[in-house]
Design a protein around this motif. Structure first.
Motif, short mmCIF file in Angstrom:
data_model
loop_
_atom_site.label_atom_id
_atom_site.label_comp_id
_atom_site.label_asym_id
_atom_site.label_seq_id
_atom_site.Cartn_x
_atom_site.Cartn_y
_atom_site.Cartn_z
N GLY A 14 -2.83 6.17 -1.89
CA GLY A 14 -3.90 5.24 -1.51
C GLY A 14 -3.96 3.99 -2.36
O GLY A 14 -4.91 3.21 -2.26
N VAL A 15 -2.95 3.75 -3.20
CA VAL A 15 -2.99 2.58 -4.09
C VAL A 15 -2.67 1.31 -3.30
O VAL A 15 -1.65 1.24 -2.61
N TYR A 16 -3.56 0.34 -3.44
CA TYR A 16 -3.36 -0.97 -2.80
C TYR A 16 -3.17 -2.00 -3.90
O TYR A 16 -3.97 -2.09 -4.83
N SER A 17 -2.09 -2.76 -3.80
CA SER A 17 -1.87 -3.82 -4.79
C SER A 17 -1.20 -5.01 -4.10
O SER A 17 -1.08 -5.02 -2.88
N VAL A 73 0.86 -1.19 0.00
CA VAL A 73 0.00 0.00 0.00
C VAL A 73 0.89 1.23 0.00
O VAL A 73 1.99 1.23 0.56
N ASP A 74 0.40 2.27 -0.68
CA ASP A 74 1.16 3.52 -0.72
C ASP A 74 0.31 4.61 -0.09
O ASP A 74 -0.73 4.99 -0.63
N SER A 75 0.75 5.10 1.07
CA SER A 75 -0.07 6.09 1.80
C SER A 75 -0.12 7.44 1.09
O SER A 75 -0.96 8.28 1.41
#
Lengths: 135, 284
Positions: free
Chosen positions: A118-121, A113-115
């Motif tokens: 907001g990208v979740y992969s 996740v990238d705070s």
């Protein structure tokens, strides 16, 4: 001299056991990919729990594999906790024996996740291809 | 007033109070864990409890502590990578109590507890510092957007709870797809500026834990140290109900603390944690 040694042993002996446990945990984290949540190293809440890792086996539902199979549940649970070559091989062998397939492909993925955006992969941790003839 | 002075008298002996609470917590913990390796544990539990019950006033050995230690050790042998981190700490504390029963030296027991507590907290700091995912705030960001921390409070914030449910559903849908397709989703932030909040929260956690660790090592009896430690414990409990571990940290605090009010606060925390633990509202 022996009194000083005894004194030190009494005061620091038990804490030394704690340090040995922590060193062992760090060893397993760095060599066997153990998740920091376990192993006595007090690394809880420092990375995402292994529970959120995902086992992917093309063409097979992992949920149906573990249903009513304690051995499978333990082996795949171990793979999520400590995803490495050994645990992948054990899991692949058990799945091959259980499903009676000719070959199997198992992947273990972890969430990323990238705070900032907001990208979740998901990111691949490791994978194995195993043929029945290799057993 | 008489009750108040009675309570003060009861809490005078730190080691006695902490030991009683540790035994209570230990009993609850080993009984919760008892179903693992039960066939091996039954004879040990039966023999240990029987000897303790029949000979507790005559025998000089701490039978009940030794029995519980053996049960904890069995769990370690069979489930080394599965037991919680505080299982190890509990085992070390029980070992310290068993040894104390023979050497009878208060300062040795207190040094054991102080150094153990320092090691646990400082290791937690280093584990976080070594984790990029934690230090850049991504860990807290993920946990908050999934409701995995501050879950108790989200129950009172229906709008935020909806966002958490929506995130969980999106993740669940994504997990049903082939991960090799490299698809991704956008998480909905449960609060605005959650990325920044997570980053600040991560650094605050590390700083607070570091201060607690250093003060425990430097001034283990100081009121300031115990104020920091109680605040840290309460803060962690607000984040997630890690009641088993927090009860242990609070018991360590009781061993080392000399301030009556702080001791009382620790006791409230320990008993509260045990109540949540045995009712399975908190983690054991």
């Amino acid at each position: 001299m022996s009194n000083i040694k005894n004194e030190a042993l009494l005061k620091y002996g038990i804490p030394s056991l704690a340090i040995i446990t922590i060193v062992m945990q760090l060893f397993f984290v760095h060599t066997k990919n153990l998740n920091k949540w376990k192993g006595g190293g007090y690394g809880m809440y420092s990375e995402i729990h292994y529970y959120y890792n995902q086992i992917y086996i093309p063409g097979i539902s992992v949920d149906s594999l573990v249903k009513n199979d304690a051995d499978m549940k333990a082996t795949l649970g171990y793979l999520m906790l400590m995803p490495n070559e050994d645990s992948l091989k054990k899991a692949a062998e058990l799945v091959l024996q259980t499903t009676e397939k000719d070959s199997i492909h198992i992947q273990i993925w972890k969430p990323t996740v990238d705070s900032k955006n907001g990208v979740y992969s998901r990111a691949l941790i490791d994978e194995i291809y195993l043929k029945n003839s290799d057993l | 007033m008489r009750y108040w002075s009675d309570i003060k008298n009861t809490l005078n002996d730190n080691i006695e109070v902490a030991t009683h609470l540790l035994l209570l917590m230990l009993g609850a913990y080993v009984f919760i864990m008892a179903e693992n390796e039960r066939l091996l544990k039954i004879p040990i539990l039966f023999t240990g409890l029987l000897i303790w019950f029949l000979t507790c006033k005559k025998i000089k050995h701490p039978i009940i502590w030794i029995t519980f230690f053996v049960l904890l050790f069995i769990d370690i042998c069979y489930s080394y990578f599965w037991v919680a981190n505080h299982h190890f700490m509990l085992m070390f504390m029980v070992l310290a109590i068993i040894f104390f029963n023979y050497h009878k030296r208060h300062e040795v027991l207190l040094k054991n507890v102080q150094i153990l507590l320092f090691i646990v907290v400082i290791t937690s700091v280093f584990q976080k510092l070594m984790s990029t995912q934690f230090m850049n705030g991504n860990f807290y960001y993920y946990m908050m957007n999934r409701g995995s921390i501050f879950g108790v409070f989200f129950n009172f914030l229906p709008e935020n709870l909806e966002l958490i449910k929506s995130n969980s559903e999106s993740i669940s849908v994504l997990h049903d797809t082939n991960p090799n397709n490299a698809e991704s989703i956008l998480l909905k932030d449960v609060f605005s500026n959650l990325g920044l909040i997570s980053l600040i929260f991560a650094w605050t956690t590390v700083v607070v834990e570091f201060i607690v660790a250093i003060t425990i090592l430097w001034k283990p009896r100081s009121n300031g140290t115990h104020l920091f430690l109680t605040m840290m414990i309460l803060g962690i409990l607000c984040t997630r109900l890690e009641t088993g571990f927090m009860a242990l940290l609070a018991i360590c605090g009781i061993f080392l603390c000399s301030n009556f009010k702080l001791k009382l606060l620790y006791i409230i925390i320990v008993i509260g944690c045990i109540a949540l633990m045995v009712t399975k509202l908190g983690y054991h």
